[in-house]
Design a protein around this motif. Structure first.
Motif, mmCIF file in Angstrom:
data_model
loop_
_atom_site.group_PDB
_atom_site.id
_atom_site.type_symbol
_atom_site.label_atom_id
_atom_site.label_comp_id
_atom_site.label_asym_id
_atom_site.label_seq_id
_atom_site.Cartn_x
_atom_site.Cartn_y
_atom_site.Cartn_z
ATOM 1 N N UNK A 54 -8.172 2.347 6.283
ATOM 2 C CA UNK A 54 -7.621 3.166 5.197
ATOM 3 C C UNK A 54 -6.367 3.931 5.602
ATOM 4 N N UNK A 55 -6.363 4.637 6.750
ATOM 5 C CA UNK A 55 -5.127 5.337 7.127
ATOM 6 C C UNK A 55 -3.937 4.393 7.277
ATOM 7 N N UNK A 56 -4.174 3.175 7.781
ATOM 8 C CA UNK A 56 -3.060 2.248 7.963
ATOM 9 C C UNK A 56 -2.544 1.710 6.628
ATOM 10 N N UNK A 57 -3.452 1.435 5.695
ATOM 11 C CA UNK A 57 -2.995 1.005 4.364
ATOM 12 C C UNK A 57 -2.273 2.154 3.666
ATOM 13 N N UNK A 58 -2.804 3.371 3.813
ATOM 14 C CA UNK A 58 -2.148 4.540 3.215
ATOM 15 C C UNK A 58 -0.737 4.715 3.770
ATOM 16 N N UNK A 59 -0.589 4.538 5.082
ATOM 17 C CA UNK A 59 0.740 4.657 5.700
ATOM 18 C C UNK A 59 1.688 3.595 5.149
ATOM 19 N N UNK A 60 1.185 2.377 4.967
ATOM 20 C CA UNK A 60 2.025 1.305 4.433
ATOM 21 C C UNK A 60 2.463 1.617 3.007
ATOM 22 N N UNK A 61 1.553 2.180 2.217
ATOM 23 C CA UNK A 61 1.914 2.588 0.852
ATOM 24 C C UNK A 61 2.943 3.712 0.897
ATOM 25 N N UNK A 62 2.724 4.681 1.803
ATOM 26 C CA UNK A 62 3.664 5.787 1.938
ATOM 27 C C UNK A 62 5.068 5.305 2.277
#
Length: 318
Positions: free
Chosen positions: A91-99
């Motif tokens: 989740x943190x890595x997908x969130x970072x990619x979205x960010x």
């Protein structure tokens, strides 16, 4: 959740709300995943440049330059704290990619799972991304009896996961299904999809004359400790987490996954219902992350590719 429970790289932890998915389990996950492509709430795959998406961000988020994400960092490999106490996992890595797609810094706000939606409604963060299952109760804000308890939330679905039973290595009680839990004690994290499944199973077991006892804990680590010591025969967890725990803890010698995925469904990014502007921008940004190949790279890193969604869907859960 589904949500929660599992092992951190450095400690025991419960799974939540998926992980190395075997081919047979993958079929179930992908069958559910097909719903992400056909749900009436699905977002059209359109070409939106990063600049266009940033222009559609809510003014407050754009001005802050930060996307605040509520997450219970106690659910490896989906989200946890690494050895430096930094947020890590799917989740943190997908969130970072979205960010990155939106030109925003991502700030993870570590919050216990059962407090995530209340915190979202209190505007402590912009969204929740924490192996949280998109289901009707959460969307409508109702309890098990159908009583309205909150305004409910919207979801942007991004991954498919089911529930698995995690037992002691060797499965000494022969637990392979929910019905096998009757007459026993199980342990799991409160406020999760698994807690709802267990609550329904209490009624089913009661009809057999073999009552099911459910011990609820604040963290999955606590639930797993119950299984490890034999005080509970199983922990119910999201498959990725269950598989991760079984593989990592004591070199795979303490736990094992005793079932295929039960009731697979989507994980969703939760947002308040009035925040449709951010919801729709996030869905389009996620589509870009998926099309770019970055999404598949993240899932492959954590061995959860079988749970991949092919596009973002708004409120596609059951």
């Amino acid at each position: 959740m589904h949500r929660p429970t599992q092992l951190r790289p450095t400690q025991l932890r419960p799974a939540r709300h998926m992980s190395t998915l075997a081919a047979g389990r993958a079929g179930a996950a992908l069958a559910a995943g097909s719903l992400l492509l056909t749900a009436c709430g699905s977002t059209a795959v359109t070409k939106n440049s990063a600049d266009e998406l940033r222009g559609r961000l809510p003014a407050a988020v754009k001005a802050a330059g930060v996307l605040k994400v509520g997450s219970d960092l106690n659910y490896a490999p989906v989200e946890f704290k690494d050895q430096n106490s930094e947020a890590a996992g799917i989740d943190p890595e997908i969130a970072e990619a979205i960010g990155k797609q939106l030109g925003l810094k991502v700030e993870i706000v570590d919050t216990s799972f059962d407090k995530l939606i209340p915190g979202l409604l209190a505007k402590q963060y912009d969204m929740v991304m924490s192996a949280m299952s998109d289901n009707r109760q959460r969307r409508e804000g109702t309890d098990d009896s159908g009583k309205q308890t909150s305004p409910g939330v919207d979801f942007v679905d991004y991954f498919i996961a089911g529930t698995s039973l995690l037992v002691q290595k060797g499965n000494p009680k022969g637990v392979k299904s929910l019905d096998d839990l009757c007459g026993h004690t199980i342990a799991l994290q409160r406020g999760t999809t698994q807690a709802a499944i267990a609550d329904r199973q209490i009624g089913a077991c009661g009809k057999t004359g073999k009552p099911l006892v459910v011990h609820l804990f604040d963290t999955d680590d606590q639930a797993l400790a119950e299984v490890a010591t034999g005080r509970a025969v199983a922990d119910l967890n999201d498959y990725p987490v269950a598989a991760y725990v079984a593989q990592r803890n004591q070199a795979g010698k303490q736990f094992e996954v005793a079932s295929s995925q039960l009731q697979p469904g989507p994980y969703g990014i939760a947002l308040t219902k009035e925040n449709t502007e951010l919801r729709d921008v996030l869905a389009k940004a996620l589509d870009q992350v998926i099309r770019s190949g970055e999404y598949d790279k993240i899932l492959a890193k954590w061995n959860v590719g079988a749970g991949a969604a092919q596009n973002a869907v708004v409120n596609g859960g059951f």
